[in-house]
Design a protein around this motif. Structure first.
Motif, PDB file in Angstrom:
ATOM      1  N   ASP A 165       1.015  -1.146  -0.033  1.00 42.87           N
ATOM      2  CA  ASP A 165       0.145   0.018   0.083  1.00 42.87           C
ATOM      3  C   ASP A 165       0.966   1.225  -0.003  1.00 42.87           C
ATOM      4  O   ASP A 165       2.136   1.288   0.068  1.00 42.87           O
ATOM      5  N   SER A 166       0.215   2.390   0.155  1.00 42.88           N
ATOM      6  CA  SER A 166       1.066   3.573  -0.038  1.00 42.88           C
ATOM      7  C   SER A 166       1.687   3.914   1.255  1.00 42.88           C
ATOM      8  O   SER A 166       2.365   5.134   1.429  1.00 42.88           O
ATOM      9  N   GLU A 167       1.400   3.144   2.392  1.00 42.59           N
ATOM     10  CA  GLU A 167       2.198   3.464   3.901  1.00 42.59           C
ATOM     11  C   GLU A 167       3.272   2.544   4.181  1.00 42.59           C
ATOM     12  O   GLU A 167       3.475   2.365   5.082  1.00 42.59           O
ATOM     13  N   SER A 168       3.748   1.771   3.235  1.00 41.45           N
ATOM     14  CA  SER A 168       4.851   0.881   3.350  1.00 41.45           C
ATOM     15  C   SER A 168       5.722   0.827   2.015  1.00 41.45           C
ATOM     16  O   SER A 168       5.439   0.877   1.003  1.00 41.45           O
ATOM     17  N   TRP A 169       6.906   0.423   2.505  1.00 41.76           N
ATOM     18  CA  TRP A 169       8.238   0.276   1.333  1.00 41.76           C
ATOM     19  C   TRP A 169       8.921  -1.021   1.940  1.00 41.76           C
ATOM     20  O   TRP A 169       9.369  -1.182   3.056  1.00 41.76           O
ATOM     21  N   GLY A 170       9.025  -2.008   1.093  1.00 42.92           N
ATOM     22  CA  GLY A 170       9.599  -3.254   1.403  1.00 42.92           C
ATOM     23  C   GLY A 170      10.441  -3.661   0.189  1.00 42.92           C
ATOM     24  O   GLY A 170      10.478  -3.467  -0.854  1.00 42.92           O
ATOM     25  N   TRP A 171      11.379  -4.700   0.594  1.00 43.06           N
ATOM     26  CA  TRP A 171      12.134  -5.606  -0.465  1.00 43.06           C
ATOM     27  C   TRP A 171      11.970  -6.849  -0.149  1.00 43.06           C
ATOM     28  O   TRP A 171      12.016  -7.449   1.299  1.00 43.06           O
ATOM     29  N   ASN A 172      11.164  -7.684  -0.771  1.00 41.18           N
ATOM     30  CA  ASN A 172      11.001  -8.912  -0.878  1.00 41.18           C
ATOM     31  C   ASN A 172      12.261  -9.919  -1.139  1.00 41.18           C
ATOM     32  O   ASN A 172      12.964  -9.815  -2.325  1.00 41.18           O
ATOM     33  N   ILE A 173      12.855 -10.336  -0.284  1.00 39.85           N
ATOM     34  CA  ILE A 173      14.376 -11.094  -0.368  1.00 39.85           C
ATOM     35  C   ILE A 173      14.307 -12.383  -0.825  1.00 39.85           C
ATOM     36  O   ILE A 173      15.330 -13.145  -0.941  1.00 39.85           O
ATOM     37  N   ASN A 181       3.282   0.609  -2.709  1.00 44.64           N
ATOM     38  CA  ASN A 181       1.903   1.208  -3.264  1.00 44.64           C
ATOM     39  C   ASN A 181       1.345  -0.025  -4.066  1.00 44.64           C
ATOM     40  O   ASN A 181       0.603   0.046  -5.129  1.00 44.64           O
ATOM     41  N   GLY A 182       1.636  -1.361  -3.805  1.00 43.56           N
ATOM     42  CA  GLY A 182       1.258  -2.605  -4.515  1.00 43.56           C
ATOM     43  C   GLY A 182       2.102  -2.819  -5.758  1.00 43.56           C
ATOM     44  O   GLY A 182       1.680  -3.786  -6.357  1.00 43.56           O
ATOM     45  N   GLU A 183       2.960  -2.187  -5.987  1.00 40.86           N
ATOM     46  CA  GLU A 183       3.704  -2.289  -7.415  1.00 40.86           C
ATOM     47  C   GLU A 183       5.129  -2.599  -7.306  1.00 40.86           C
ATOM     48  O   GLU A 183       5.685  -1.947  -6.224  1.00 40.86           O
ATOM     49  N   SER A 184       5.581  -3.306  -8.106  1.00 39.27           N
ATOM     50  CA  SER A 184       7.116  -3.710  -8.098  1.00 39.27           C
ATOM     51  C   SER A 184       7.768  -2.228  -8.501  1.00 39.27           C
ATOM     52  O   SER A 184       7.437  -1.746  -9.580  1.00 39.27           O
ATOM     53  N   GLN A 185       8.914  -1.993  -7.822  1.00 36.55           N
ATOM     54  CA  GLN A 185       9.723  -0.647  -8.143  1.00 36.55           C
ATOM     55  C   GLN A 185      10.959  -1.337  -8.870  1.00 36.55           C
ATOM     56  O   GLN A 185      11.837  -0.298  -8.988  1.00 36.55           O
ATOM     57  N   GLY A 186      10.956  -2.524  -9.187  1.00 36.75           N
ATOM     58  CA  GLY A 186      12.117  -3.012 -10.253  1.00 36.75           C
ATOM     59  C   GLY A 186      12.880  -4.012  -9.252  1.00 36.75           C
ATOM     60  O   GLY A 186      12.549  -4.377  -8.105  1.00 36.75           O
ATOM     61  N   SER A 187      14.143  -4.522  -9.916  1.00 39.24           N
ATOM     62  CA  SER A 187      14.956  -5.469  -9.191  1.00 39.24           C
ATOM     63  C   SER A 187      15.840  -4.754  -8.313  1.00 39.24           C
ATOM     64  O   SER A 187      16.339  -3.626  -8.416  1.00 39.24           O
ATOM     65  N   TYR A 188      16.182  -5.458  -7.328  1.00 40.86           N
ATOM     66  CA  TYR A 188      17.246  -4.744  -6.171  1.00 40.86           C
ATOM     67  C   TYR A 188      17.568  -6.072  -5.566  1.00 40.86           C
ATOM     68  O   TYR A 188      17.027  -6.812  -5.147  1.00 40.86           O
ATOM     69  N   PRO A 189      19.154  -5.999  -5.151  1.00 42.14           N
ATOM     70  CA  PRO A 189      19.943  -4.890  -5.562  1.00 42.14           C
ATOM     71  C   PRO A 189      20.071  -5.071  -7.128  1.00 42.14           C
ATOM     72  O   PRO A 189      19.954  -6.141  -7.763  1.00 42.14           O
ATOM     73  N   GLN A 190      20.781  -3.765  -7.846  1.00 45.89           N
ATOM     74  CA  GLN A 190      20.805  -3.797  -9.404  1.00 45.89           C
ATOM     75  C   GLN A 190      22.153  -4.707  -9.553  1.00 45.89           C
ATOM     76  O   GLN A 190      23.163  -4.127 -10.251  1.00 45.89           O
ATOM     77  N   SER A 215      17.587   2.370   2.339  1.00 47.80           N
ATOM     78  CA  SER A 215      19.074   1.579   1.795  1.00 47.80           C
ATOM     79  C   SER A 215      18.991   0.417   2.589  1.00 47.80           C
ATOM     80  O   SER A 215      18.449   0.237   3.389  1.00 47.80           O
ATOM     81  N   PHE A 216      19.856  -0.484   1.845  1.00 46.12           N
ATOM     82  CA  PHE A 216      19.914  -1.913   2.409  1.00 46.12           C
ATOM     83  C   PHE A 216      21.504  -2.428   2.375  1.00 46.12           C
ATOM     84  O   PHE A 216      22.119  -2.010   1.355  1.00 46.12           O
ATOM     85  N   GLU A 217      21.873  -3.078   3.291  1.00 47.95           N
ATOM     86  CA  GLU A 217      23.311  -3.723   3.387  1.00 47.95           C
ATOM     87  C   GLU A 217      23.004  -5.226   3.500  1.00 47.95           C
ATOM     88  O   GLU A 217      22.251  -5.663   4.297  1.00 47.95           O
ATOM     89  N   LYS A 218      24.067  -6.071   3.161  1.00 44.80           N
ATOM     90  CA  LYS A 218      24.105  -7.574   3.468  1.00 44.80           C
ATOM     91  C   LYS A 218      25.355  -8.012   3.484  1.00 44.80           C
ATOM     92  O   LYS A 218      26.110  -7.663   2.596  1.00 44.80           O
ATOM     93  N   ASN A 219      25.624  -8.668   4.514  1.00 50.56           N
ATOM     94  CA  ASN A 219      27.242  -9.178   4.718  1.00 50.56           C
ATOM     95  C   ASN A 219      28.152  -8.051   4.441  1.00 50.56           C
ATOM     96  O   ASN A 219      29.312  -8.019   3.998  1.00 50.56           O
ATOM     97  N   VAL A 225      20.879   2.661  -2.879  1.00 48.21           N
ATOM     98  CA  VAL A 225      19.693   3.202  -2.204  1.00 48.21           C
ATOM     99  C   VAL A 225      18.466   2.433  -2.963  1.00 48.21           C
ATOM    100  O   VAL A 225      18.420   2.241  -4.203  1.00 48.21           O
ATOM    101  N   ALA A 226      17.532   2.173  -2.363  1.00 53.31           N
ATOM    102  CA  ALA A 226      16.322   1.386  -2.635  1.00 53.31           C
ATOM    103  C   ALA A 226      15.160   2.147  -2.793  1.00 53.31           C
ATOM    104  O   ALA A 226      14.327   2.188  -4.141  1.00 53.31           O
ATOM    105  N   PHE A 227      15.079   3.304  -2.059  1.00 49.37           N
ATOM    106  CA  PHE A 227      13.767   4.151  -2.325  1.00 49.37           C
ATOM    107  C   PHE A 227      14.468   5.804  -2.095  1.00 49.37           C
ATOM    108  O   PHE A 227      15.143   5.879  -1.147  1.00 49.37           O
TER     109      PHE A 227
END
Length: 259
Positions: A165-173, A181-190, A215-219, A225-227
């Motif tokens: 929805d318009s109230e959340s921002w996420g990364w599906n790992i 907002n219910g839509e894919s904003q693209g692949s991440y990380p690029q 933004s996100f980090e791993k290891n 920057v994701a959003f």
């Protein structure tokens, strides 16, 4: 006896006695004591001393304080701060409960449901970092990110609830897609063929309220920057999960270290 005379006596006490006295105060009084004089401020700025250890023990067991769960935090005050920023047992799906350690959620095995949780503390200014890691299977959808108080915390079916929805921002790992907002904003990380998340890996989330980015980090690798262009709202650390009996921990780190 005047307050000034009392202060003169107390101010000349050895530091280990002052630590003992301060450990009986609540956190608001400790903050006020830091404003009294340079000596008290310096003593209470030592995040490893007895004052902060005693306060940690009021909220957490010694096993939790010394556990691998909080291994990213080197001081008692940092561990205490993380506890006050941990998952909110009163702000989660009915299919989720927070374990006694305060940092780990358990999703009950409920079919055809997606369930989310928010942290206790929201952010509207400054820069903040926290770590999230799964301690069980991901299932078909597993999302980390941020949400406002208006975001949904439970939905029928299996979906990327954080970002739906318009109230959340996420990364599906699971599929490495970012959502809002219910839509894919693209692949991440690029990256070409980015590695899949492995259970137990710590994902670091970096929210910059001043620059309006997430933004996100791993290891310990910055993934970019994701959003960008986040709105002027209060954001809470959030995750959503679908797999029964999976567990997810969150540890607040404070301001991110650059470099």
């Amino acid at each position: 006896m005047s307050n000034g005379y009392e202060y003169e006596i107390i101010s000349h006490l050895p530091e280990h006695i002052l630590e003992l006295l301060f450990s009986y105060l609540d956190l608001t009084d400790i903050r006020n004591c830091m404003l009294v004089c340079k000596k008290w401020y310096t003593l209470l700025c030592n995040e490893k001393n007895e004052v902060w250890r005693v306060h940690c023990l009021r909220f957490m067991s010694e096993n939790v304080i010394k556990s691998d769960l909080l291994s990213s935090l080197s001081t008692y005050k940092a561990k205490l701060r993380a506890y006050f920023h941990s998952w909110n047992p009163n702000d989660c799906s009915r299919n989720v409960y927070i374990k006694p350690n305060g940092f780990t959620l358990h999703r009950n095995p409920v079919a055809q449901s997606t369930d989310a949780v928010r942290g206790k503390m929201g952010f509207y200014q400054g820069r903040h970092a926290w770590e999230v890691f799964w301690q069980g299977p991901l299932g078909t959808v597993a999302v980390v990110g941020i949400a406002t108080k208006d975001a949904l915390l439970q939905s029928h079916g299996y979906l990327a609830l954080i970002g739906s929805d318009s109230e959340s921002w996420g990364w599906n790992i699971v599929d490495n897609r970012i959502l809002h907002n219910g839509e894919s904003q693209g692949s991440y990380p690029q990256l070409n063929n980015p590695p899949k998340y492995q259970v137990g890996e710590r994902i670091r989330i970096i929210l910059d309220c001043d620059d309006c980015t997430l933004s996100f980090e791993k290891n310990y690798e910055f993934l970019g920057v994701a959003f960008r262009g986040l709105p002027d709202k209060i954001f809470y650390p959030s995750v959503s999960a679908v797999y029964g009996n999976t567990e997810i921990s969150m540890v607040y780190l404070g301001p991110p270290l650059d470099g």
